[in-house]
Design a protein around this motif. Structure first.
Motif, PDB file in Angstrom:
ATOM      1  N   SER A   1      59.443 -19.460  26.592  1.00 35.06           N
ATOM      2  CA  SER A   1      60.137 -19.314  27.818  1.00 35.06           C
ATOM      3  C   SER A   1      61.339 -18.722  27.355  1.00 35.06           C
ATOM      4  CB  SER A   1      60.880 -21.066  28.290  1.00 35.06           C
ATOM      5  OG  SER A   1      59.722 -22.128  28.818  1.00 35.06           O
ATOM      6  N   MET A   2      61.122 -17.796  28.827  1.00 39.46           N
ATOM      7  CA  MET A   2      62.385 -16.922  27.670  1.00 39.46           C
ATOM      8  C   MET A   2      62.459 -16.304  29.432  1.00 39.46           C
ATOM      9  SD  MET A   2      60.700 -13.524  26.046  1.00 39.46           S
ATOM     10  CE  MET A   2      60.121 -13.915  24.370  1.00 39.46           C
ATOM     11  N   THR A   3      63.563 -15.627  29.793  1.00 41.41           N
ATOM     12  CA  THR A   3      63.984 -15.169  30.735  1.00 41.41           C
ATOM     13  C   THR A   3      64.186 -14.250  31.377  1.00 41.41           C
ATOM     14  OG1 THR A   3      66.234 -16.977  30.638  1.00 41.41           O
ATOM     15  CG2 THR A   3      66.622 -14.648  31.958  1.00 41.41           C
ATOM     16  N   ALA A   4      63.923 -13.552  32.745  1.00 35.73           N
ATOM     17  CA  ALA A   4      63.490 -11.997  33.141  1.00 35.73           C
ATOM     18  C   ALA A   4      64.585 -11.466  32.999  1.00 35.73           C
ATOM     19  CB  ALA A   4      62.539 -12.191  34.026  1.00 35.73           C
ATOM     20  N   GLU A   5      64.827 -10.678  32.806  1.00 38.71           N
ATOM     21  CA  GLU A   5      66.300  -9.624  33.584  1.00 38.71           C
ATOM     22  C   GLU A   5      66.134  -8.414  34.250  1.00 38.71           C
ATOM     23  OE1 GLU A   5      69.831 -10.029  30.695  1.00 38.71           O
ATOM     24  OE2 GLU A   5      68.988 -11.919  29.894  1.00 38.71           O
ATOM     25  N   ALA A   6      66.285  -8.277  35.029  1.00 39.62           N
ATOM     26  CA  ALA A   6      66.389  -6.407  35.548  1.00 39.62           C
ATOM     27  C   ALA A   6      67.359  -6.578  36.122  1.00 39.62           C
ATOM     28  CB  ALA A   6      65.112  -6.779  37.053  1.00 39.62           C
ATOM     29  N   ALA A   7      67.576  -5.368  36.535  1.00 40.68           N
ATOM     30  CA  ALA A   7      68.827  -3.993  37.067  1.00 40.68           C
ATOM     31  C   ALA A   7      68.959  -4.397  38.572  1.00 40.68           C
ATOM     32  CB  ALA A   7      68.977  -3.004  36.303  1.00 40.68           C
ATOM     33  N   SER A   8      68.666  -4.657  39.441  1.00 36.15           N
ATOM     34  CA  SER A   8      68.555  -4.988  40.613  1.00 36.15           C
ATOM     35  C   SER A   8      67.477  -5.355  41.275  1.00 36.15           C
ATOM     36  CB  SER A   8      69.093  -3.764  41.455  1.00 36.15           C
ATOM     37  OG  SER A   8      68.127  -2.694  41.475  1.00 36.15           O
ATOM     38  N   ALA A   9      67.446  -6.517  42.708  1.00 37.15           N
ATOM     39  CA  ALA A   9      66.095  -7.232  43.215  1.00 37.15           C
ATOM     40  C   ALA A   9      65.651  -5.909  43.186  1.00 37.15           C
ATOM     41  CB  ALA A   9      67.033  -7.715  44.225  1.00 37.15           C
ATOM     42  N   GLN A  10      66.322  -4.509  43.833  1.00 30.88           N
ATOM     43  CA  GLN A  10      64.788  -3.520  44.368  1.00 30.88           C
ATOM     44  C   GLN A  10      64.228  -2.919  43.527  1.00 30.88           C
ATOM     45  OE1 GLN A  10      67.943  -0.480  45.868  1.00 30.88           O
ATOM     46  NE2 GLN A  10      65.943   0.778  47.154  1.00 30.88           N
ATOM     47  N   GLU A  11      64.614  -2.946  42.525  1.00 33.33           N
ATOM     48  CA  GLU A  11      64.241  -2.012  41.431  1.00 33.33           C
ATOM     49  C   GLU A  11      62.788  -2.964  41.081  1.00 33.33           C
ATOM     50  OE1 GLU A  11      65.693  -0.636  37.949  1.00 33.33           O
ATOM     51  OE2 GLU A  11      66.648   1.227  39.148  1.00 33.33           O
ATOM     52  N   VAL A  12      63.232  -4.361  40.634  1.00 33.72           N
ATOM     53  CA  VAL A  12      61.701  -5.270  40.336  1.00 33.72           C
ATOM     54  C   VAL A  12      61.142  -5.637  41.602  1.00 33.72           C
ATOM     55  CG1 VAL A  12      62.770  -7.481  40.770  1.00 33.72           C
ATOM     56  CG2 VAL A  12      61.725  -7.541  38.967  1.00 33.72           C
ATOM     57  N   THR A  13      61.808  -5.402  43.046  1.00 36.17           N
ATOM     58  CA  THR A  13      60.288  -5.709  43.922  1.00 36.17           C
ATOM     59  C   THR A  13      59.653  -4.100  43.820  1.00 36.17           C
ATOM     60  OG1 THR A  13      62.526  -7.208  44.882  1.00 36.17           O
ATOM     61  CG2 THR A  13      60.602  -5.180  46.729  1.00 36.17           C
ATOM     62  N   ARG A  14      59.996  -2.900  44.178  1.00 31.86           N
ATOM     63  CA  ARG A  14      59.314  -2.044  43.110  1.00 31.86           C
ATOM     64  C   ARG A  14      58.044  -2.428  42.673  1.00 31.86           C
ATOM     65  NH1 ARG A  14      57.850   2.299  46.432  1.00 31.86           N
ATOM     66  NH2 ARG A  14      56.752   4.102  45.582  1.00 31.86           N
ATOM     67  N   GLY A  15      58.685  -3.050  41.320  1.00 28.40           N
ATOM     68  CA  GLY A  15      57.236  -3.150  40.729  1.00 28.40           C
ATOM     69  C   GLY A  15      56.420  -4.462  40.959  1.00 28.40           C
ATOM     70  N   LEU A  16      57.198  -5.267  41.312  1.00 25.04           N
ATOM     71  CA  LEU A  16      56.164  -6.389  42.455  1.00 25.04           C
ATOM     72  C   LEU A  16      55.741  -5.884  43.267  1.00 25.04           C
ATOM     73  CD1 LEU A  16      59.580  -9.395  42.195  1.00 25.04           C
ATOM     74  CD2 LEU A  16      57.092  -9.530  40.995  1.00 25.04           C
ATOM     75  N   VAL A  17      55.416  -5.277  44.435  1.00 26.23           N
ATOM     76  CA  VAL A  17      54.805  -4.704  45.397  1.00 26.23           C
ATOM     77  C   VAL A  17      53.923  -3.809  44.801  1.00 26.23           C
ATOM     78  CG1 VAL A  17      55.232  -3.647  47.850  1.00 26.23           C
ATOM     79  CG2 VAL A  17      56.588  -6.144  46.658  1.00 26.23           C
ATOM     80  N   HIS A  18      54.534  -2.710  43.847  1.00 24.41           N
ATOM     81  CA  HIS A  18      53.871  -1.475  43.439  1.00 24.41           C
ATOM     82  C   HIS A  18      52.866  -0.972  42.647  1.00 24.41           C
ATOM     83  CE1 HIS A  18      54.690   0.637  47.753  1.00 24.41           C
ATOM     84  NE2 HIS A  18      56.274  -0.086  47.521  1.00 24.41           N
ATOM     85  N   GLY A  19      53.333  -2.207  41.208  1.00 23.68           N
ATOM     86  CA  GLY A  19      53.253  -2.353  40.029  1.00 23.68           C
ATOM     87  C   GLY A  19      51.613  -2.554  39.640  1.00 23.68           C
ATOM     88  N   ASN A  20      50.503  -3.280  41.058  1.00 23.10           N
ATOM     89  CA  ASN A  20      49.962  -4.236  40.837  1.00 23.10           C
ATOM     90  C   ASN A  20      49.375  -3.920  42.167  1.00 23.10           C
ATOM     91  OD1 ASN A  20      50.275  -6.356  42.557  1.00 23.10           O
ATOM     92  ND2 ASN A  20      51.786  -6.727  41.330  1.00 23.10           N
ATOM     93  N   PRO A  21      47.919  -4.507  42.017  1.00 24.06           N
ATOM     94  CA  PRO A  21      46.835  -3.815  42.760  1.00 24.06           C
ATOM     95  C   PRO A  21      47.138  -4.736  44.212  1.00 24.06           C
ATOM     96  CG  PRO A  21      45.322  -4.463  40.531  1.00 24.06           C
ATOM     97  CD  PRO A  21      47.211  -5.318  40.531  1.00 24.06           C
ATOM     98  N   VAL A  22      47.972  -5.047  44.790  1.00 28.54           N
ATOM     99  CA  VAL A  22      47.922  -5.627  45.580  1.00 28.54           C
ATOM    100  C   VAL A  22      48.439  -5.077  46.334  1.00 28.54           C
ATOM    101  CG1 VAL A  22      50.629  -6.470  45.538  1.00 28.54           C
ATOM    102  CG2 VAL A  22      49.220  -8.165  46.636  1.00 28.54           C
ATOM    103  N   ILE A  23      49.972  -3.867  46.277  1.00 28.03           N
ATOM    104  CA  ILE A  23      50.013  -2.915  46.788  1.00 28.03           C
ATOM    105  C   ILE A  23      48.180  -2.391  47.815  1.00 28.03           C
ATOM    106  CG2 ILE A  23      49.774  -1.126  45.473  1.00 28.03           C
ATOM    107  CD1 ILE A  23      52.064  -1.246  48.906  1.00 28.03           C
ATOM    108  N   ALA A  24      47.394  -2.454  47.747  1.00 23.39           N
ATOM    109  CA  ALA A  24      45.991  -2.072  47.771  1.00 23.39           C
ATOM    110  C   ALA A  24      45.823  -3.159  48.972  1.00 23.39           C
ATOM    111  CB  ALA A  24      45.053  -1.489  46.944  1.00 23.39           C
ATOM    112  N   ALA A  25      45.494  -3.737  48.386  1.00 21.47           N
ATOM    113  CA  ALA A  25      45.363  -5.028  49.519  1.00 21.47           C
ATOM    114  C   ALA A  25      46.131  -5.048  50.759  1.00 21.47           C
ATOM    115  CB  ALA A  25      45.446  -6.469  48.910  1.00 21.47           C
ATOM    116  N   ILE A  26      47.991  -5.108  50.635  1.00 27.36           N
ATOM    117  CA  ILE A  26      48.327  -4.395  51.729  1.00 27.36           C
ATOM    118  C   ILE A  26      48.155  -3.169  52.252  1.00 27.36           C
ATOM    119  CG2 ILE A  26      50.285  -4.030  52.531  1.00 27.36           C
ATOM    120  CD1 ILE A  26      51.765  -6.154  49.639  1.00 27.36           C
TER     121      ILE A  26
END
Length: 269
Positions: free
Chosen positions: A203-228
């Motif tokens: 187990s670890m703790t994920a740390e990101a500079a901001s919610a906006q930045e990590v959201t960019r990765g969660l939505v645009h950083g994998n093939p889910v963006i193509a499905a959307i």
């Protein structure tokens, strides 16, 4: 409407590496590589190297004389990884499927794979191939994600995105978190011929500079963006905003701190 859940193409590799790499993947890369012992004249094969996050740790930690061969089936991810390294760093890059490795029997002193096994269409064959290319007494070292409910950021993204498409939700996020049962993993390795099998929860703790930045990765950083985009591209900004709000509500903003959990396994040939 089929989803191509292996298509890490276009801008995905850059968004994956920039926004998800430091948050989700680098901490586990450090953990994985710290577990590896390879002689100064040895050789390491990396499967599903992606954008080269583990590759970088391998090159920094291992002796300069250690041969590192980094493979990935996805040409776009492999090309992105290659441009992050200097030719003097002596990484051999090769496009290859983990289920059909283009290497001779007993070629490597270690096989390493970070968060790739879940995507392999034939996991049994991939395990047999890892066994085949390893020298006797050498190690297969890898990690896989635990259940999505134990990983806050992907769980948030999957939940929010699914709500926008109730009749046909994108299923990408189900794949990376689908292979974590310890008994199943140990059986897979044993049937491939491995011994001294050890699997543990990390187990670890994920740390990101901001919610906006990590959201960019969660939505645009994998093939889910193509499905959307296949379903309704006009909703991308709305989805991003909803995911960022949910991340902030559950994990904070500036910085974001979230739970993440993986299974780390080693097995000897």
């Amino acid at each position: 409407m089929p989803d191509n859940n292996a298509a890490f193409v276009g801008a995905i590799p850059e968004n994956y590496d920039r926004y998800l790499g430091p948050v989700l993947f680098e901490p586990y890369a450090n953990d994985l590589v710290a577990r590896l012992q390879v002689a100064d004249e040895g050789s390491v094969l990396e499967l599903a190297c992606g954008t080269g996050i583990v590759t970088r740790r391998l090159r920094e930690r291992l002796a300069a004389r250690v041969k590192i061969v980094a493979t990935d089936l996805n040409e776009a991810m492999l090309s992105y990884a290659k441009q992050k390294f200097e030719s003097s760093e002596r990484i051999e890059w090769k496009q290859a499927a983990a289920t059909e490795l283009p290497f001779a029997d007993q070629s490597f002193d270690a096989v390493v794979c970070q968060f790739g096994l879940m995507f392999f269409p034939d996991k049994e064959q991939a395990a047999r191939e890892a066994f085949r290319v390893l020298k006797p007494e050498s190690v297969f070292l890898f990690n896989v994600w635990d259940a999505i409910e134990e990983n806050d950021l992907p769980h948030i993204a999957h939940t929010i995105i699914s709500k926008f498409f109730d009749d046909n939700p994108p299923n990408f996020y189900q794949i990376p978190f689908s292979f974590h049962d310890l008994g199943t993993i140990e059986s897979l390795l044993s049937q491939a011929g491995f011994r001294n099998i050890e699997c543990s929860i990390v187990s670890m703790t994920a740390e990101a500079a901001s919610a906006q930045e990590v959201t960019r990765g969660l939505v645009h950083g994998n093939p889910v963006i193509a499905a959307i985009r296949e379903r309704d591209e006009s909703r991308v900004p709305e989805i991003e905003n909803a995911v960022a709000q949910a991340v902030t509500a559950q994990c904070g903003d500036a910085p974001v701190r979230a739970r993440m959990r993986a299974v780390v396994c080693s097995a000897v040939r």
